[in-house]
Design a protein around this motif. Sequence first.
Motif, mmCIF file in Angstrom:
data_model
loop_
_atom_site.group_PDB
_atom_site.id
_atom_site.type_symbol
_atom_site.label_atom_id
_atom_site.label_comp_id
_atom_site.label_asym_id
_atom_site.label_seq_id
_atom_site.Cartn_x
_atom_site.Cartn_y
_atom_site.Cartn_z
ATOM 1 N N PRO A 80 0.950 -1.714 -0.096
ATOM 2 C CA PRO A 80 -0.006 -0.034 0.536
ATOM 3 C C PRO A 80 1.063 1.484 -0.144
ATOM 4 C CG PRO A 80 -0.920 -1.333 1.810
ATOM 5 C CD PRO A 80 0.310 -1.927 1.353
ATOM 6 N N ARG A 81 0.781 2.088 -0.421
ATOM 7 C CA ARG A 81 1.206 3.554 -1.210
ATOM 8 C C ARG A 81 0.658 4.278 0.158
ATOM 9 N NH1 ARG A 81 0.592 5.389 -7.388
ATOM 10 N NH2 ARG A 81 2.269 3.559 -7.730
ATOM 11 N N ARG A 82 1.827 4.905 0.764
ATOM 12 C CA ARG A 82 1.737 5.910 2.014
ATOM 13 C C ARG A 82 0.758 6.924 1.702
ATOM 14 N NH1 ARG A 82 6.547 8.719 5.589
ATOM 15 N NH2 ARG A 82 5.357 10.412 6.934
ATOM 16 N N ARG A 83 0.163 7.129 2.322
ATOM 17 C CA ARG A 83 -0.789 8.903 1.955
ATOM 18 C C ARG A 83 0.074 9.345 1.822
ATOM 19 N NH1 ARG A 83 -6.861 8.529 3.638
ATOM 20 N NH2 ARG A 83 -7.095 9.608 2.817
ATOM 21 N N ASN A 84 -0.145 11.012 1.183
ATOM 22 C CA ASN A 84 0.714 11.979 2.216
ATOM 23 C C ASN A 84 -0.036 12.588 2.094
ATOM 24 O OD1 ASN A 84 2.951 11.491 0.206
ATOM 25 N ND2 ASN A 84 2.183 12.041 -1.987
ATOM 26 N N ALA A 85 0.536 13.841 2.962
ATOM 27 C CA ALA A 85 -0.337 14.402 3.675
ATOM 28 C C ALA A 85 -0.936 15.590 3.322
ATOM 29 C CB ALA A 85 0.816 15.437 4.927
ATOM 30 N N PRO A 86 -2.622 16.186 3.321
ATOM 31 C CA PRO A 86 -2.542 17.142 2.337
ATOM 32 C C PRO A 86 -2.520 18.074 2.272
ATOM 33 C CG PRO A 86 -3.876 17.131 4.618
ATOM 34 C CD PRO A 86 -2.787 15.439 4.641
ATOM 35 N N ARG A 87 -2.706 18.777 1.527
ATOM 36 C CA ARG A 87 -1.958 20.215 1.110
ATOM 37 C C ARG A 87 -2.315 20.893 2.052
ATOM 38 N NH1 ARG A 87 1.438 20.374 -3.301
ATOM 39 N NH2 ARG A 87 1.088 18.609 -5.065
ATOM 40 N N LEU A 88 -1.762 21.990 2.585
ATOM 41 C CA LEU A 88 -2.176 22.820 2.845
ATOM 42 C C LEU A 88 -0.935 24.357 2.219
ATOM 43 C CD1 LEU A 88 -1.805 21.667 6.480
ATOM 44 C CD2 LEU A 88 -4.069 22.269 5.391
ATOM 45 N N PRO A 89 -1.982 25.222 2.917
ATOM 46 C CA PRO A 89 -1.702 26.850 2.118
ATOM 47 C C PRO A 89 -0.057 26.709 3.210
ATOM 48 C CG PRO A 89 -3.206 26.799 2.593
ATOM 49 C CD PRO A 89 -3.322 25.557 2.905
ATOM 50 N N PRO A 90 1.181 28.039 2.836
ATOM 51 C CA PRO A 90 2.003 27.517 2.967
ATOM 52 C C PRO A 90 2.191 28.108 4.838
ATOM 53 C CG PRO A 90 2.419 28.765 1.169
ATOM 54 C CD PRO A 90 1.296 28.413 1.189
ATOM 55 N N ASP A 91 1.210 29.143 4.755
ATOM 56 C CA ASP A 91 1.417 29.793 6.122
ATOM 57 C C ASP A 91 0.571 28.519 7.037
ATOM 58 O OD1 ASP A 91 1.830 31.989 5.604
ATOM 59 O OD2 ASP A 91 0.531 33.324 5.582
ATOM 60 N N ARG B 51 0.514 25.390 6.946
ATOM 61 C CA ARG B 51 2.123 24.113 6.933
ATOM 62 C C ARG B 51 2.962 24.543 7.937
ATOM 63 N NH1 ARG B 51 1.332 19.156 6.122
ATOM 64 N NH2 ARG B 51 1.073 19.205 3.437
ATOM 65 N N ARG B 52 3.314 25.741 7.935
ATOM 66 C CA ARG B 52 4.410 26.626 8.647
ATOM 67 C C ARG B 52 3.867 26.312 10.584
ATOM 68 N NH1 ARG B 52 4.457 30.658 4.634
ATOM 69 N NH2 ARG B 52 7.018 30.338 3.484
ATOM 70 N N GLN C 191 13.666 14.779 11.242
ATOM 71 C CA GLN C 191 13.295 13.721 11.643
ATOM 72 C C GLN C 191 11.991 13.846 12.568
ATOM 73 O OE1 GLN C 191 15.706 10.076 11.875
ATOM 74 N NE2 GLN C 191 13.749 8.856 11.761
ATOM 75 N N ALA C 192 12.446 13.782 13.531
ATOM 76 C CA ALA C 192 11.132 13.638 15.131
ATOM 77 C C ALA C 192 10.119 15.036 14.475
ATOM 78 C CB ALA C 192 11.393 14.368 16.375
ATOM 79 N N VAL C 193 10.050 16.016 13.634
ATOM 80 C CA VAL C 193 9.599 17.245 14.176
ATOM 81 C C VAL C 193 8.327 16.213 12.500
ATOM 82 C CG1 VAL C 193 9.203 19.274 13.289
ATOM 83 C CG2 VAL C 193 10.673 18.702 14.654
ATOM 84 N N ALA C 194 8.959 15.774 11.259
ATOM 85 C CA ALA C 194 8.421 15.407 10.725
ATOM 86 C C ALA C 194 8.005 14.622 10.984
ATOM 87 C CB ALA C 194 9.213 14.961 9.406
ATOM 88 N N ARG C 195 7.991 13.645 11.594
ATOM 89 C CA ARG C 195 7.313 12.588 12.177
ATOM 90 C C ARG C 195 6.033 12.995 13.025
ATOM 91 N NH1 ARG C 195 11.448 9.303 13.849
ATOM 92 N NH2 ARG C 195 10.676 10.734 16.668
ATOM 93 N N GLU C 196 6.487 13.916 14.354
ATOM 94 C CA GLU C 196 5.331 14.693 15.111
ATOM 95 C C GLU C 196 4.467 15.412 14.126
ATOM 96 O OE1 GLU C 196 3.207 15.346 17.940
ATOM 97 O OE2 GLU C 196 5.083 14.427 18.246
ATOM 98 N N ALA C 197 4.550 16.127 13.068
ATOM 99 C CA ALA C 197 3.317 16.475 11.913
ATOM 100 C C ALA C 197 2.466 15.302 10.917
ATOM 101 C CB ALA C 197 3.659 17.582 11.305
ATOM 102 N N GLY C 198 3.187 14.007 11.522
ATOM 103 C CA GLY C 198 2.324 13.338 10.269
ATOM 104 C C GLY C 198 2.633 13.349 8.973
ATOM 105 N N PRO D 132 10.393 15.620 3.010
ATOM 106 C CA PRO D 132 10.375 16.659 2.051
ATOM 107 C C PRO D 132 9.507 17.774 1.944
ATOM 108 C CG PRO D 132 10.743 14.270 0.585
ATOM 109 C CD PRO D 132 10.297 14.509 2.740
ATOM 110 N N VAL D 133 8.346 17.653 2.419
ATOM 111 C CA VAL D 133 7.044 18.645 3.018
ATOM 112 C C VAL D 133 8.034 19.795 4.469
ATOM 113 C CG1 VAL D 133 4.899 19.522 4.405
ATOM 114 C CG2 VAL D 133 5.023 17.710 2.741
ATOM 115 N N LEU D 134 8.378 18.806 4.957
ATOM 116 C CA LEU D 134 9.197 20.133 6.113
ATOM 117 C C LEU D 134 10.028 20.376 5.368
ATOM 118 C CD1 LEU D 134 9.925 20.624 8.937
ATOM 119 C CD2 LEU D 134 10.813 18.944 9.000
ATOM 120 N N TYR D 135 11.213 20.042 4.371
ATOM 121 C CA TYR D 135 12.185 20.747 4.011
ATOM 122 C C TYR D 135 11.840 22.244 2.902
ATOM 123 C CZ TYR D 135 15.331 17.470 5.423
ATOM 124 O OH TYR D 135 16.432 16.534 6.922
#
Length: 234
Positions: free
Chosen positions: A28-39, A41-42, A64-71, A75-78
Amino acid sequence: MGDDAGVTVEKKSPGVWQVGVDPVAARPRRRNAPRLPPDERRTQLLDAALRVVEGDGLAQLTMQAVAREAGVAKPVLYALYPTAPELVAALLHREHARGMAQMLRAMPEDLRGTDPDEEFVTAALAFLQAVAAVPGRWRLILMHADGAPADYRSLLAVAREDLTARYLELLRTGFAIRGGPEGADLELIGTAMVGFMEVLGRMVLTDPQRFPPERLESTVRSLLRTLPPARERG
């Protein structure tokens, strides 16, 4: 053909074919986080970073810890915070701004027509309750030695000077209304009282069960008793 994704067909011998499932393609493919406006997402990412700090401290704040916590995928974080120092700086400055706003809201704007002692107690409790409500934020402000960059420590020092100056202004007004010890050095008293409140804030952070804000109210009032108003002097 959508139902055939991951199916393999291999010729084993003339006229003999083997049908199987490709384990990689069928995964099963990992579902991407829903798209959010930049503000938005920040906000999501910095909120996640604050939760990491609350649990593990600033020194353990990794991408890594922040990306995991945010789900979200890294690359979304970077995309918004290319490096860990940029993420840390964004978090520190946001929480500093929010913390200073809380402090200013807790301080009365005008003491005329009030009881300065009660205003001080009310402001002190509001500050301690803010510390208890968002401990991660106030750990960054009151206990910031664990990995905070030098420019942030300088920012805190300047903010503390500004808050102390504001408090001294209120203290002078309060003494004019209520009176105070003869020959009192208001600068020393004000600086000591700011330091006293910082100590109480750290107590709330380090042992919130033992030192809830409500328990510390009597301690705040006891400090005021060391500054008797004019009517109590003999």
